[in-house]
Write a protein that holds these residues in place. Structure first.
Motif, PDB file in Angstrom:
ATOM      1  N   VAL A 109       0.946  -1.319  -0.139  1.00 42.90           N
ATOM      2  CA  VAL A 109       0.051  -0.135  -0.096  1.00 42.90           C
ATOM      3  C   VAL A 109       0.799   1.192  -0.020  1.00 42.90           C
ATOM      4  O   VAL A 109       1.579   1.315   0.947  1.00 42.90           O
ATOM      5  N   SER A 110       0.795   2.121  -1.108  1.00 42.92           N
ATOM      6  CA  SER A 110       1.514   3.265  -1.099  1.00 42.92           C
ATOM      7  C   SER A 110       1.027   4.313  -0.115  1.00 42.92           C
ATOM      8  O   SER A 110      -0.008   4.108   0.307  1.00 42.92           O
ATOM      9  N   PRO A 111       1.686   5.141   0.219  1.00 44.80           N
ATOM     10  CA  PRO A 111       1.379   6.181   1.304  1.00 44.80           C
ATOM     11  C   PRO A 111       0.393   7.158   0.619  1.00 44.80           C
ATOM     12  O   PRO A 111      -0.359   7.808   1.176  1.00 44.80           O
ATOM     13  N   PHE A 112       0.334   7.125  -0.839  1.00 45.27           N
ATOM     14  CA  PHE A 112      -0.621   7.989  -1.565  1.00 45.27           C
ATOM     15  C   PHE A 112      -1.795   7.319  -1.895  1.00 45.27           C
ATOM     16  O   PHE A 112      -2.767   7.869  -2.375  1.00 45.27           O
ATOM     17  N   SER A 113      -2.017   5.753  -1.513  1.00 47.66           N
ATOM     18  CA  SER A 113      -3.139   5.086  -1.806  1.00 47.66           C
ATOM     19  C   SER A 113      -4.503   5.741  -1.042  1.00 47.66           C
ATOM     20  O   SER A 113      -4.193   6.140   0.120  1.00 47.66           O
ATOM     21  N   GLU A 114      -5.830   5.289  -1.490  1.00 47.33           N
ATOM     22  CA  GLU A 114      -7.005   5.747  -0.812  1.00 47.33           C
ATOM     23  C   GLU A 114      -7.112   4.900   0.330  1.00 47.33           C
ATOM     24  O   GLU A 114      -7.760   5.037   1.205  1.00 47.33           O
ATOM     25  N   TYR A 115      -6.244   3.900   0.600  1.00 48.68           N
ATOM     26  CA  TYR A 115      -6.643   2.904   1.344  1.00 48.68           C
ATOM     27  C   TYR A 115      -5.235   3.071   2.450  1.00 48.68           C
ATOM     28  O   TYR A 115      -5.482   2.277   3.530  1.00 48.68           O
ATOM     29  N   ALA A 116      -4.381   4.104   2.122  1.00 50.07           N
ATOM     30  CA  ALA A 116      -3.508   4.012   3.168  1.00 50.07           C
ATOM     31  C   ALA A 116      -3.816   4.709   4.495  1.00 50.07           C
ATOM     32  O   ALA A 116      -2.950   4.464   5.368  1.00 50.07           O
ATOM     33  N   GLY A 117      -4.882   5.504   4.541  1.00 49.73           N
ATOM     34  CA  GLY A 117      -5.101   6.253   5.755  1.00 49.73           C
ATOM     35  C   GLY A 117      -3.946   7.583   6.046  1.00 49.73           C
ATOM     36  O   GLY A 117      -3.660   8.199   5.269  1.00 49.73           O
ATOM     37  N   GLU A 118      -3.627   7.745   7.262  1.00 46.77           N
ATOM     38  CA  GLU A 118      -2.590   8.674   7.311  1.00 46.77           C
ATOM     39  C   GLU A 118      -1.293   8.001   7.457  1.00 46.77           C
ATOM     40  O   GLU A 118      -0.856   7.394   8.447  1.00 46.77           O
ATOM     41  N   ALA A 119      -0.616   7.974   6.360  1.00 47.98           N
ATOM     42  CA  ALA A 119       0.391   7.381   5.984  1.00 47.98           C
ATOM     43  C   ALA A 119       1.623   8.517   5.554  1.00 47.98           C
ATOM     44  O   ALA A 119       2.936   8.130   5.297  1.00 47.98           O
ATOM     45  N   VAL A 120       1.328   9.533   5.749  1.00 45.71           N
ATOM     46  CA  VAL A 120       2.307  10.978   5.507  1.00 45.71           C
ATOM     47  C   VAL A 120       2.232  11.967   6.769  1.00 45.71           C
ATOM     48  O   VAL A 120       0.921  12.279   6.704  1.00 45.71           O
ATOM     49  N   ASP A 122       1.986  15.379   8.942  1.00 42.62           N
ATOM     50  CA  ASP A 122       1.506  16.589   8.469  1.00 42.62           C
ATOM     51  C   ASP A 122       2.692  17.617   7.948  1.00 42.62           C
ATOM     52  O   ASP A 122       2.226  18.302   6.928  1.00 42.62           O
ATOM     53  N   ASP A 123       3.987  17.453   8.187  1.00 42.55           N
ATOM     54  CA  ASP A 123       5.131  18.448   7.672  1.00 42.55           C
ATOM     55  C   ASP A 123       5.665  17.713   6.236  1.00 42.55           C
ATOM     56  O   ASP A 123       6.411  18.114   5.679  1.00 42.55           O
ATOM     57  N   GLU A 124       4.919  16.600   5.809  1.00 43.69           N
ATOM     58  CA  GLU A 124       5.243  15.953   4.501  1.00 43.69           C
ATOM     59  C   GLU A 124       6.694  15.395   4.529  1.00 43.69           C
ATOM     60  O   GLU A 124       7.414  15.319   3.456  1.00 43.69           O
ATOM     61  N   HIS A 125       7.329  15.141   5.747  1.00 38.66           N
ATOM     62  CA  HIS A 125       8.621  14.831   5.785  1.00 38.66           C
ATOM     63  C   HIS A 125       9.075  13.513   5.803  1.00 38.66           C
ATOM     64  O   HIS A 125      10.000  12.878   5.622  1.00 38.66           O
ATOM     65  N   MET A 126       7.812  12.600   6.146  1.00 40.89           N
ATOM     66  CA  MET A 126       8.198  11.098   6.496  1.00 40.89           C
ATOM     67  C   MET A 126       6.773  10.572   5.830  1.00 40.89           C
ATOM     68  O   MET A 126       5.416  11.093   5.750  1.00 40.89           O
ATOM     69  N   ALA A 127       6.801   9.357   5.164  1.00 40.86           N
ATOM     70  CA  ALA A 127       5.994   8.319   4.569  1.00 40.86           C
ATOM     71  C   ALA A 127       6.227   7.213   5.048  1.00 40.86           C
ATOM     72  O   ALA A 127       7.138   6.629   5.364  1.00 40.86           O
ATOM     73  N   ILE A 128       4.953   6.342   4.968  1.00 36.71           N
ATOM     74  CA  ILE A 128       5.165   4.815   5.487  1.00 36.71           C
ATOM     75  C   ILE A 128       4.463   4.134   4.252  1.00 36.71           C
ATOM     76  O   ILE A 128       3.324   4.273   3.815  1.00 36.71           O
ATOM     77  N   VAL A 129       5.238   3.182   3.781  1.00 32.84           N
ATOM     78  CA  VAL A 129       4.800   2.048   2.941  1.00 32.84           C
ATOM     79  C   VAL A 129       4.507   0.747   3.505  1.00 32.84           C
ATOM     80  O   VAL A 129       5.315   0.244   4.370  1.00 32.84           O
ATOM     81  N   ARG A 130       3.215   0.291   3.449  1.00 31.46           N
ATOM     82  CA  ARG A 130       2.653  -0.668   4.312  1.00 31.46           C
ATOM     83  C   ARG A 130       2.977  -2.026   3.122  1.00 31.46           C
ATOM     84  O   ARG A 130       2.373  -2.084   2.285  1.00 31.46           O
ATOM     85  N   VAL A 131       3.599  -3.062   3.886  1.00 28.81           N
ATOM     86  CA  VAL A 131       3.813  -4.412   3.087  1.00 28.81           C
ATOM     87  C   VAL A 131       2.910  -5.414   3.561  1.00 28.81           C
ATOM     88  O   VAL A 131       3.092  -5.725   4.960  1.00 28.81           O
ATOM     89  N   GLN A 132       2.212  -6.154   3.130  1.00 30.72           N
ATOM     90  CA  GLN A 132       1.525  -7.557   3.416  1.00 30.72           C
ATOM     91  C   GLN A 132       2.130  -8.627   2.898  1.00 30.72           C
ATOM     92  O   GLN A 132       2.048  -8.707   1.465  1.00 30.72           O
ATOM     93  N   PHE A 133       2.283  -9.673   3.785  1.00 29.22           N
ATOM     94  CA  PHE A 133       2.862 -10.760   3.234  1.00 29.22           C
ATOM     95  C   PHE A 133       1.657 -11.867   3.064  1.00 29.22           C
ATOM     96  O   PHE A 133       0.582 -11.591   3.725  1.00 29.22           O
ATOM     97  N   ASP A 134       1.664 -12.980   2.461  1.00 25.51           N
ATOM     98  CA  ASP A 134       0.957 -13.980   2.264  1.00 25.51           C
ATOM     99  C   ASP A 134       0.744 -15.117   3.226  1.00 25.51           C
ATOM    100  O   ASP A 134       0.280 -15.924   2.942  1.00 25.51           O
ATOM    101  N   GLY A 135       1.495 -14.854   4.572  1.00 24.71           N
ATOM    102  CA  GLY A 135       1.409 -15.771   5.482  1.00 24.71           C
ATOM    103  C   GLY A 135       1.893 -15.009   6.721  1.00 24.71           C
ATOM    104  O   GLY A 135       2.249 -14.123   6.661  1.00 24.71           O
ATOM    105  N   PRO A 136       1.737 -15.954   7.841  1.00 22.14           N
ATOM    106  CA  PRO A 136       1.787 -15.563   9.173  1.00 22.14           C
ATOM    107  C   PRO A 136       3.515 -15.209   9.034  1.00 22.14           C
ATOM    108  O   PRO A 136       4.493 -15.562   8.699  1.00 22.14           O
TER     109      PRO A 136
END
Length: 977
Positions: A109-120, A122-136
């Protein structure tokens, strides 16, 4: 048990190289197999049956894309730049595309995706990329993680800082550092000071290392087939090393003292294993039971830890009672302390009955005994003060914040906390069952609105359903950290809101996610702590009652254990939760304590505390039994064990504390808690509080109700039965060539006693025992090792009864030559004889049993015809016993017994022979059939005084049991004709 261990110690001493070879093969095989299988430790904090785990299992079935493990890729823009400018967004898109192509990654999930929620930020200095694996997390491979981290240059080439976080990046490797090696070195120094000999000091270290190697190898091998926490092998290493050294120390110390007092090296090794080894086995089994008690809690990862540590203790016991005496067998007399040396003088002090205090332990205990009330109050006050921090104990499962400083997962955790807030490191997942609603999106929005109104909620993401429209998820981000009390309260608030949401929207909800699972684990462990404590304390009281035959001693031991364990909790909380001395001990991030630490500490410290209790108080009880002087027994018992208990406690303390400065995040608090607990329990509770209370109790310390003493089994760890066995063996051997002898033997049971009986039967003699049938058979059962004597002593073939009853049973054949109404109507003589031969012949001679049976019958018929004449009925393989006359039937059954070829044969006749001459004929036939060295015992209802056996060519002894049944009759002596 002491006698069994005595024999095991002697065997190991005599066959040293064989025993060493077996342990070497086990070490190389198990450790090599573990390495070859290549298993890896993994962290899995799942608890079946909890709400969070059930919800996670449901998501895995219907919404697998969100049920797998996840990771966070944290991107920090260079100073003066923004993650939202064109170059940055292009770089992030490239990074997302690269990660999506990694095997094992389900979605990104890119930080700019509509499903990312708050991933950037407020000062736009940091972003989070969420990675989902296919197993535990347990199924995410190292290769997948390596490829994920290999994408870092995409951001770094643009001047970005990139860090990777999430549970999958937790450090699950284990190993030892230089500080753990220092712990072993310190243990070696203590051993050298204790023994004054490098050879003696090296033996406990060597044996302990062998045991630890086998235990670690076994756990490593198991990791190839199941999920094992990285804490499990380190815990087994700590405990296995500590108890391995201590158990060997106890046995070796006893051996050296005995050598200094003139004992033969072989006999001393066997005695040390039989006496000190009994206490070692009892103490070790107590530790194992406590550790296996963790299975009752029902938490898989904790169960694995308990079983792994219990396996290490089991191996340590085996090494101490087999490998150590084998090493003593190689050393032989070289371990004898030189006369005049400190070790020799200490051994003399331990057997000195003088009043002058000649050892530090004796001086210490006399000081405590002079002011027992002051010593008691002082210990209770000190430990009570140390326990105060335990009142604020806060439990949780480790997260990224507990990872080592400087690691990428720790950096990612700290960056997210700073940029977004601590709650973003542990979002909660609310699973919504949408199968009963038709207005899915509106209901999800309404539920989201209710969740947003709860306290400590930072952000609630828009809910979205799965493709099958069975389940939807809503991500709730707390304001507080995952391990905070506020987050726990939020989870509970959502669960309390669940009934209202279900009633209004017909959509059951449940809370899950890594944070919720961790909270459920903590709650489960907190709830299990009190019941587990009650079980452990109750177990300790029962076990110690069995050992010490006392009520007050076990209660005192249990209360002392609780004092030391609560004080150790207080030390752990003060350092790892409050942050006292944190920098000195390299505690990077003080915070909540490991949720499983209290219950684990209780299990381990319980067993170790009972070790010291047994070794200290068993000497006091032994002295009290001998002298009846309660006060003197406290001093003498303490002085005899103080030095070795002090050495054992110091060794454990150094071994455990060595894992604190540089240990992994999870092992550090466990190691400190064990080190503190050992110090408190050994030096304050066992060596100060125990003698003070025992002094105050006086003789009442050894009181036990008769009904309770009868109910509880007697566990002889002082080796009293072994000492009796040794005396019995010496007496049996002094009998020389006597086949069977007894001195004032009383057979039977307290309800029906037969005796006292004294006799001495030379090899090859015939004993004619007359008396009541029950009395005869009680005596025969006793002398053949089938029934323990009521009193007196007896031996057969140099083996005393009852301590070597198993050996005696193999030396004595029994047969009922029976009356007419007691014979078998169907079984033939051949079947009986062949069956007996097959049971007694070596396996490689079994095929010749039929031929041997024929030879026996040929010989029996020859003797029968010589004695009785041609009128005798011949014995055949197909003869049934019922068709044979009384004399021939008795001879046939005697042949079956004689075929065993035992040194002693006992034949009992239920009814007198119909013909009086047959009595002597039967004795003559049996005497001729039996080898000249075989001793025969013939039981008969006919009084010996009226029986004339004639000349049998053997010594004949009469034993008249009828006279013993008369009231006030003297001891019956065997009369030689």
């Amino acid at each position: 048990m002491a006698t069994l261990l005595y024999r095991l110690g002697r065997f190991s001493y005599r066959h040293a190289w064989r025993v060493i070879a077996v342990w070497a093969v086990l070490l190389l095989g198990i450790l090599g197999g573990g390495v070859a299988l290549g298993g890896q430790t993994q962290e899995s904090f799942a608890i079946p049956g909890t709400e969070s785990q059930n919800a996670l299992d449901r998501l895995e079935a219907v919404f697998p894309s969100v049920a797998g493990a996840s990771a966070s890729v944290v991107l920090v823009a260079p100073d003066g730049e923004s993650v939202t400018d064109d170059l940055s967004t292009a770089m992030i898109d490239d990074l997302v595309t690269e990660i999506e192509g990694i095997p094992g990654v389900d979605s990104v999930v890119s930080p700019f995706s509509e499903y990312a929620g708050e991933a950037v930020t407020d000062d736009e200095h940091m972003a989070i990329v969420r990675v989902q694996f296919d197993g535990p997390s347990t199924e995410v491979t190292d290769e997948t993680l390596d490829e994920l981290k290999a994408t870092a240059p995409i951001a770094e080439d643009e001047g970005y800082r990139i860090e990777f976080g999430g549970q999958v990046f937790q450090d699950t490797s284990f190993g030892i550092t230089i500080t753990e090696v220092f712990g072993v070195v310190f243990a070696g120094i203590v051993l050298f000071i204790t023994f004054g000999s490098l050879l003696a000091a090296g033996m406990p270290l060597l044996s302990a290392l062998v045991g630890v190697g086998i235990a670690i190898g076994g756990i490593t091998a198991y990791t190839a087939f199941a999920t094992v926490s990285s804490t499990a092998p380190l815990l087994a290493l700590m405990i296995g090393l500590a108890v391995g050294i201590d158990y060997a120390l106890f046995i070796l110390s006893r051996h050296r003292n005995q050598l200094a007092n003139g004992e033969d090296p072989e006999e001393s090794a066997a005695m040390a294993v039989g006496t000190a080894g009994s206490a070692v086995v009892f103490a070790g089994v107590t530790v194992i039971i406590a550790l296996l008690g963790l299975l009752v809690v029902g938490i898989p990862f904790l169960s694995v830890m308990g079983v792994g540590a219990a396996f290490a203790v089991l191996v340590a016991i085996g090494v101490a009672v087999t490998l150590l005496p084998a090493l003593l067998g190689l050393a032989k007399g070289r371990l004898i302390p030189k006369e005049g040396s400190r070790a020799w003088k200490r051994a003399q002090v331990s057997t000195d009955g003088g009043d002058k205090p000649r050892s530090m332990g004796q001086r210490w205990v006399r000081g405590v005994m002079k002011r027992p009330i002051l010593a008691t109050l002082g210990v209770v006050a000190l430990l009570g003060t140390l326990a105060i921090p335990a009142l604020s104990l806060d439990l949780n499962v480790p997260d990224g914040g507990s990872e080592p400083a400087g690691s990428t997962q720790r950096e990612a955790y700290d960056l997210i906390s700073e940029g977004f807030g601590p709650g973003y490191n542990g979002p909660l997942i609310v699973a919504v069952d949408i199968t009963q609603t038709t207005d899915i999106l509106d209901d999800l929005d309404a539920i989201r609105g209710k969740l947003e109104k709860l306290d400590d909620v930072a952000y609630v993401q828009q809910g979205f359903p799965d493709e099958g429209l069975d389940t939807a998820i809503i991500q709730v981000t707390p304001e507080s950290a995952p391990d905070s009390a506020e987050t726990k309260a939020l989870v509970q608030a959502i669960r309390e809101l669940a009934p209202e949401i279900e009633d209004e929207f017909d959509t059951p909800i449940s809370v899950t996610g890594t944070t919720a699972v961790a909270i459920d684990i903590s709650n489960r462990l907190t709830n299990a702590l009190l019941p587990f404590a009650l079980v452990v304390v109750g177990l300790s009281i029962v076990l110690l009652m069995m050992v010490f035959r006392s009520v007050l001693v076990p209660i005192k031991a249990a209360l002392g254990f609780l004092l030391s364990v609560v004080a150790s909790f207080g030390v752990v909380v003060a350092i790892f939760q409050w942050g006292w001395l944190a920098e000195l001990l390299h505690v990077d991030n003080p915070g909540p304590i490991l949720s499983f630490l209290p219950i684990l500490l209780m299990a381990v410290l319980f067993g170790l505390a009972m070790d010291y209790e047994v070794f200290l108080v068993s000497g006091m009880r032994e002295e009290f039994v001998h002298t009846g002087d309660a006060r003197h027994s406290v001093e003498k018992g303490f002085a005899g064990a103080a030095r070795v208990v002090t050495a054992a406690a110091l060794i454990m303390f150094f071994v455990f504390f060595a894992f604190v400065p540089e240990g992994s995040g999870m092992i550090k608090p466990i190691a400190l808690g064990l080190a503190a607990g050992i110090a408190f329990d050994a030096f304050l509770v066992r060596m100060t509080l125990v003698p003070a209370l025992m002094t105050l109790f006086g003789r009442a310390a050894w009181w036990m109700p008769k009904w309770l003493g009868t109910l509880l089994p007697n566990v002889d760890i002082e080796g009293e039965q072994l000492r009796e066995h040794r005396h019995a063996v010496d007496w049996a051997r002094s009998e020389g060539d006597i086949a069977l002898s007894a001195e004032y033997l009383v057979a039977g049971s307290p309800d029906r006693e037969v005796g006292p009986l004294s006799l001495s039967v030379p090899r090859g003699a015939v004993v004619l025992a007359s008396g009541d049938v029950v009395d005869r058979r009680l005596v025969a059962a006793t002398l053949s090792g089938r029934l323990d004597p009521v009193s007196g002593r007896a031996q057969v073939g140099g083996h005393p009864l009852p301590s070597e009853a198993a050996r005696v049973r193999s030396l004595v054949a029994l047969a009922d030559v029976g009356g007419a109404q007691r014979v078998e109507h169907v079984v033939s003589l051949g079947e009986l004889l062949i069956e007996r031969l097959e049971m007694t012949l070596p396996w490689y001679r079994v095929f010749r049993s039929r031929r041997r049976a024929r030879l026996w019958l040929v010989r029996a018929n020859d003797v029968l015809h010589e004695v009785v004449g041609r009128d005798a009925v011949p014995l055949r393989l197909d003869s049934t016993l019922v068709e044979l006359p009384q004399l021939e039937r008795a001879v046939a059954l005697s042949v079956v017994a004689l075929a065993e070829r035992t040194p002693v044969v006992m034949l009992d006749q239920l009814d007198p022979f119909g013909d009086a001459e047959h009595e002597a004929a039967f004795a003559t036939i049996v005497a001729r059939l039996a080898p000249a060295t075989t001793t025969l015992v013939l039981g008969t209802p006919v009084p010996a005084r009226v029986t004339d056996l004639g000349d049998l060519g053997r010594p004949i002894l009469d034993v008249d049991l009828y006279s013993l049944s008369q009231a006030g009759s003297p001891s019956q002596e065997g009369l030689l004709r």
